[in-house]
Design a protein around this motif. Structure first.
Motif, PDB file in Angstrom:
ATOM      1  N   ASP A   1     -21.361 -42.184  28.120  1.00 30.52           N
ATOM      2  CA  ASP A   1     -21.032 -43.605  28.282  1.00 30.52           C
ATOM      3  C   ASP A   1     -22.150 -44.573  27.896  1.00 30.52           C
ATOM      4  OD1 ASP A   1     -22.646 -43.069  30.429  1.00 30.52           O
ATOM      5  OD2 ASP A   1     -21.143 -43.487  31.970  1.00 30.52           O
TER       6      ASP A   1
ATOM      7  N   HIS B   1     -24.850 -37.147  41.477  1.00 31.05           N
ATOM      8  CA  HIS B   1     -25.213 -36.784  40.107  1.00 31.05           C
ATOM      9  C   HIS B   1     -26.439 -35.887  40.120  1.00 31.05           C
ATOM     10  CE1 HIS B   1     -23.031 -40.518  38.233  1.00 31.05           C
ATOM     11  NE2 HIS B   1     -22.217 -39.621  38.735  1.00 31.05           N
TER      12      HIS B   1
ATOM     13  N   HIS C   1     -23.589 -37.550  30.564  1.00 34.13           N
ATOM     14  CA  HIS C   1     -22.715 -37.029  31.613  1.00 34.13           C
ATOM     15  C   HIS C   1     -21.929 -35.815  31.114  1.00 34.13           C
ATOM     16  CE1 HIS C   1     -23.265 -40.575  34.208  1.00 34.13           C
ATOM     17  NE2 HIS C   1     -23.116 -41.324  33.128  1.00 34.13           N
TER      18      HIS C   1
ATOM     19  N   HIS D   1     -28.379 -46.990  29.406  1.00 32.92           N
ATOM     20  CA  HIS D   1     -27.085 -46.740  28.769  1.00 32.92           C
ATOM     21  C   HIS D   1     -26.957 -47.656  27.539  1.00 32.92           C
ATOM     22  CE1 HIS D   1     -25.987 -44.818  32.622  1.00 32.92           C
ATOM     23  NE2 HIS D   1     -24.832 -44.440  32.118  1.00 32.92           N
TER      24      HIS D   1
ATOM     25  N   ARG E   1     -11.727 -35.436  33.109  1.00 32.95           N
ATOM     26  CA  ARG E   1     -12.091 -36.839  32.905  1.00 32.95           C
ATOM     27  C   ARG E   1     -11.027 -37.577  32.066  1.00 32.95           C
ATOM     28  NH1 ARG E   1     -16.774 -39.389  33.365  1.00 32.95           N
ATOM     29  NH2 ARG E   1     -18.575 -38.396  34.358  1.00 32.95           N
TER      30      ARG E   1
ATOM     31  N   ARG F   1      -7.956 -38.079  34.270  1.00 31.20           N
ATOM     32  CA  ARG F   1      -8.308 -39.071  35.286  1.00 31.20           C
ATOM     33  C   ARG F   1      -8.405 -40.483  34.681  1.00 31.20           C
ATOM     34  NH1 ARG F   1     -14.194 -40.902  35.804  1.00 31.20           N
ATOM     35  NH2 ARG F   1     -14.405 -41.567  37.947  1.00 31.20           N
TER      36      ARG F   1
ATOM     37  N   GLY G   1     -15.545 -42.091  30.487  1.00 27.29           N
ATOM     38  CA  GLY G   1     -15.923 -42.460  31.847  1.00 27.29           C
ATOM     39  C   GLY G   1     -15.482 -43.873  32.154  1.00 27.29           C
ATOM     40  N   ARG G   2     -15.711 -44.270  33.395  1.00 27.79           N
ATOM     41  CA  ARG G   2     -15.306 -45.623  33.799  1.00 27.79           C
ATOM     42  C   ARG G   2     -15.904 -46.742  32.935  1.00 27.79           C
ATOM     43  NH1 ARG G   2     -16.403 -45.843  40.024  1.00 27.79           N
ATOM     44  NH2 ARG G   2     -17.754 -44.059  39.584  1.00 27.79           N
ATOM     45  N   PRO G   3     -17.139 -46.574  32.426  1.00 26.29           N
ATOM     46  CA  PRO G   3     -17.667 -47.647  31.565  1.00 26.29           C
ATOM     47  C   PRO G   3     -16.788 -47.932  30.345  1.00 26.29           C
ATOM     48  CG  PRO G   3     -19.456 -46.285  32.337  1.00 26.29           C
ATOM     49  CD  PRO G   3     -18.186 -45.585  32.757  1.00 26.29           C
TER      50      PRO G   3
ATOM     51  N   PHE H   1     -16.357 -52.869  38.191  1.00 24.32           N
ATOM     52  CA  PHE H   1     -16.836 -52.031  39.300  1.00 24.32           C
ATOM     53  C   PHE H   1     -16.795 -52.790  40.626  1.00 24.32           C
ATOM     54  CE2 PHE H   1     -18.329 -49.970  35.498  1.00 24.32           C
ATOM     55  CZ  PHE H   1     -18.157 -48.631  35.768  1.00 24.32           C
TER      56      PHE H   1
ATOM     57  N   PHE I   1     -25.343 -51.225  27.914  1.00 23.91           N
ATOM     58  CA  PHE I   1     -24.448 -51.253  29.087  1.00 23.91           C
ATOM     59  C   PHE I   1     -25.255 -51.395  30.375  1.00 23.91           C
ATOM     60  CE2 PHE I   1     -21.632 -48.933  32.188  1.00 23.91           C
ATOM     61  CZ  PHE I   1     -20.749 -49.979  32.368  1.00 23.91           C
ATOM     62  N   THR I   2     -25.596 -50.352  31.055  1.00 22.40           N
ATOM     63  CA  THR I   2     -26.318 -50.496  32.326  1.00 22.40           C
ATOM     64  C   THR I   2     -27.652 -49.742  32.287  1.00 22.40           C
ATOM     65  OG1 THR I   2     -25.227 -48.536  33.186  1.00 22.40           O
ATOM     66  CG2 THR I   2     -24.249 -50.658  33.757  1.00 22.40           C
TER      67      THR I   2
ATOM     68  N   ARG J   1     -25.274 -47.392  46.270  1.00 20.92           N
ATOM     69  CA  ARG J   1     -23.819 -47.363  46.135  1.00 20.92           C
ATOM     70  C   ARG J   1     -23.267 -46.529  47.278  1.00 20.92           C
ATOM     71  NH1 ARG J   1     -24.425 -45.959  39.932  1.00 20.92           N
ATOM     72  NH2 ARG J   1     -25.263 -47.926  39.218  1.00 20.92           N
TER      73      ARG J   1
ATOM     74  N   LYS K   1     -12.306 -37.392  40.200  1.00 17.24           N
ATOM     75  CA  LYS K   1     -12.260 -36.401  39.126  1.00 17.24           C
ATOM     76  C   LYS K   1     -12.740 -35.042  39.630  1.00 17.24           C
ATOM     77  CE  LYS K   1     -16.867 -37.511  37.279  1.00 17.24           C
ATOM     78  NZ  LYS K   1     -17.262 -38.638  38.121  1.00 17.24           N
TER      79      LYS K   1
HETATM   80  P1  AMP Z   1     -17.662 -42.008  35.982  1.00 19.20           P
HETATM   81  O1  AMP Z   1     -18.629 -40.880  35.732  1.00 19.20           O
HETATM   82  O2  AMP Z   1     -16.573 -42.059  34.987  1.00 19.20           O
HETATM   83  O3  AMP Z   1     -17.174 -42.052  37.408  1.00 19.20           O
HETATM   84  O4  AMP Z   1     -18.504 -43.355  35.768  1.00 19.20           O
HETATM   85  C1  AMP Z   1     -19.753 -43.486  36.377  1.00 19.20           C
HETATM   86  C2  AMP Z   1     -20.624 -44.357  35.498  1.00 19.20           C
HETATM   87  O5  AMP Z   1     -20.182 -45.703  35.605  1.00 19.20           O
HETATM   88  C3  AMP Z   1     -22.083 -44.378  35.920  1.00 19.20           C
HETATM   89  O6  AMP Z   1     -22.820 -43.342  35.321  1.00 19.20           O
HETATM   90  C4  AMP Z   1     -22.528 -45.716  35.383  1.00 19.20           C
HETATM   91  O7  AMP Z   1     -22.776 -45.629  34.013  1.00 19.20           O
HETATM   92  C5  AMP Z   1     -21.295 -46.574  35.577  1.00 19.20           C
HETATM   93  N1  AMP Z   1     -21.300 -47.340  36.829  1.00 19.20           N
HETATM   94  C6  AMP Z   1     -21.099 -46.875  38.080  1.00 19.20           C
HETATM   95  N2  AMP Z   1     -21.147 -47.862  38.984  1.00 19.20           N
HETATM   96  C7  AMP Z   1     -21.390 -48.998  38.290  1.00 19.20           C
HETATM   97  C8  AMP Z   1     -21.550 -50.367  38.644  1.00 19.20           C
HETATM   98  N3  AMP Z   1     -21.473 -50.777  39.899  1.00 19.20           N
HETATM   99  N4  AMP Z   1     -21.779 -51.259  37.651  1.00 19.20           N
HETATM  100  C9  AMP Z   1     -21.848 -50.847  36.365  1.00 19.20           C
HETATM  101  N5  AMP Z   1     -21.709 -49.566  35.980  1.00 19.20           N
HETATM  102  C10 AMP Z   1     -21.485 -48.656  36.917  1.00 19.20           C
END
Ligand code: AMP
Ligand code: ZN
Ligand code: FE
Ligand code: FE
Length: 273
Positions: free
Chosen positions: A13, A73, A38, A247, A97, A100, A130-132, A151, A250-251, A194, A166
């Motif tokens: 991501d 993680h 990841h 990232h 993934r 999901r 992934g969620r990103p 998020f 991104f983050t 978190r 997942k």
């Molecule tokens: P996933 O593995 O699909 O559940 O996505 C997790 C990923 O989303 C993390 O590794 C970060 O890159 C990103 N992520 C998680 N929480 C946040 C957040 N609060 N703001 C921005 N990105 C986040």
């Protein structure tokens, strides 16, 4: 010696391809960088092929785990990417993934957010989804202004209305798998603030299970948390590591913003088989 031990590319991501990540690491003055996408090692070959003079690649991965209903993680370094057990598990995580992510898109649509799976795959391409990627698709669809807005409990945060869990590994099993593959397991960002923060007792439990290190320096850890984690790592005989969790755009922190020293890197290598 400056080594950033936690960096992502678009193999998962991150936003930059592995070659660009390596160039950025060299430009940041790093001597070594760990590519820790990841649940995949797919970026390693391209990173190695593009390695600038003077930069060392530490092959790694960030493995998705679940402990007591929370996401954990685990950073894995220097393992054999061909190890059948570990590769089989990461394959299973990647397959789940996709299922999901599609389920999250379905939930988002049910909530009135007009984002499509096609918009997600247009961004994710062949990356580990992934969620990103969903967050960026929601921006492209005009639902939110910034990926971070996804998020929240409204959308796809851990407690979000459209969140779907997942397949992930029990960290005790993951530690054993990484070590059996010759690698070094390090707990990533245990105090990132978190829902998934781990207690001292939980970290001690993982240390007893063979954990080798804990990521102390991470952009989401404040000074007090770093001091507490360093104290805990020392007491438990764990390596204290550092990573930007960059990232791309991104983050995470800027690449090279958190670094480990030569001694830490030497100890990582000494622990690997
Ligand atoms: P996933 O593995 O699909 O559940 O996505 C997790 C990923 O989303 C993390 O590794 C970060 O890159 C990103 N992520 C998680 N929480 C946040 C957040 N609060 N703001 C921005 N990105 C986040
Ligand atoms: Zn990530
Ligand atoms: Fe992480
Ligand atoms: Fe990460």
């Amino acid at each position: 010696m400056r080594a950033d031990l936690h960096v992502h590319s678009n193999a998962s991501d991150g936003t930059d391809d592995p070659a660009t990540v390596m160039r950025n690491a060299a430009a940041a003055g790093l001597d070594a960088v760990a590519l820790t996408d990841h649940d995949t090692t797919a970026g390693h070959a391209a990173a190695r092929a593009a390695l600038p003079e003077g930069l060392t690649l530490i092959p790694g991965m960030e493995l998705s785990c679940h402990l007591n209903d929370r996401s954990v993680h685990l950073l894995a370094y220097l393992f054999d990417p061909g190890d059948a057990e570990l590769a089989g598990q990461t394959h299973r995580i990647r397959d789940d993934r996709v299922i999901r992510a599609k389920a999250m898109v379905t939930k988002l649509r049910e909530l009135g957010a007009d984002v499509t799976w096609e918009q997600v795959t247009a961004i994710a391409g062949s990356s580990v989804v992934g969620r990103p990627h969903i967050a960026r698709a929601m921006v492209a669809a005009g639902i939110i202004a910034d990926p971070s807005d996804a998020f929240t409990s409204e959308w796809i945060a851990d407690d979000g209305r459209a969140y779907v869990t997942k397949y992930a590994l029990d960290p005790v099993r993951a530690i054993a798998l990484i070590k059996a593959a010759g690698g070094v397991p390090v707990l990533a960002h245990p105090r990132a603030g978190r829902a998934w923060d781990l207690s001292d007792e939980e970290i001690a439990g993982l240390a007893a299970a063979g954990l080798a290190g804990v990521e102390v320096a991470h952009p989401d850890h404040d000074l007090a948390e770093r001091q507490a984690l360093l104290h805990l790592a020392t007491a438990l005989g764990l390596l204290a590591t550092a990573g930007s969790d960059n990232h791309g755009s991104f983050t995470g922190g800027p690449i090279g913003s958190e670094t480990a020293d030569a001694d830490t890197v030497a100890r990582l290598h000494a622990l690997a088989r």
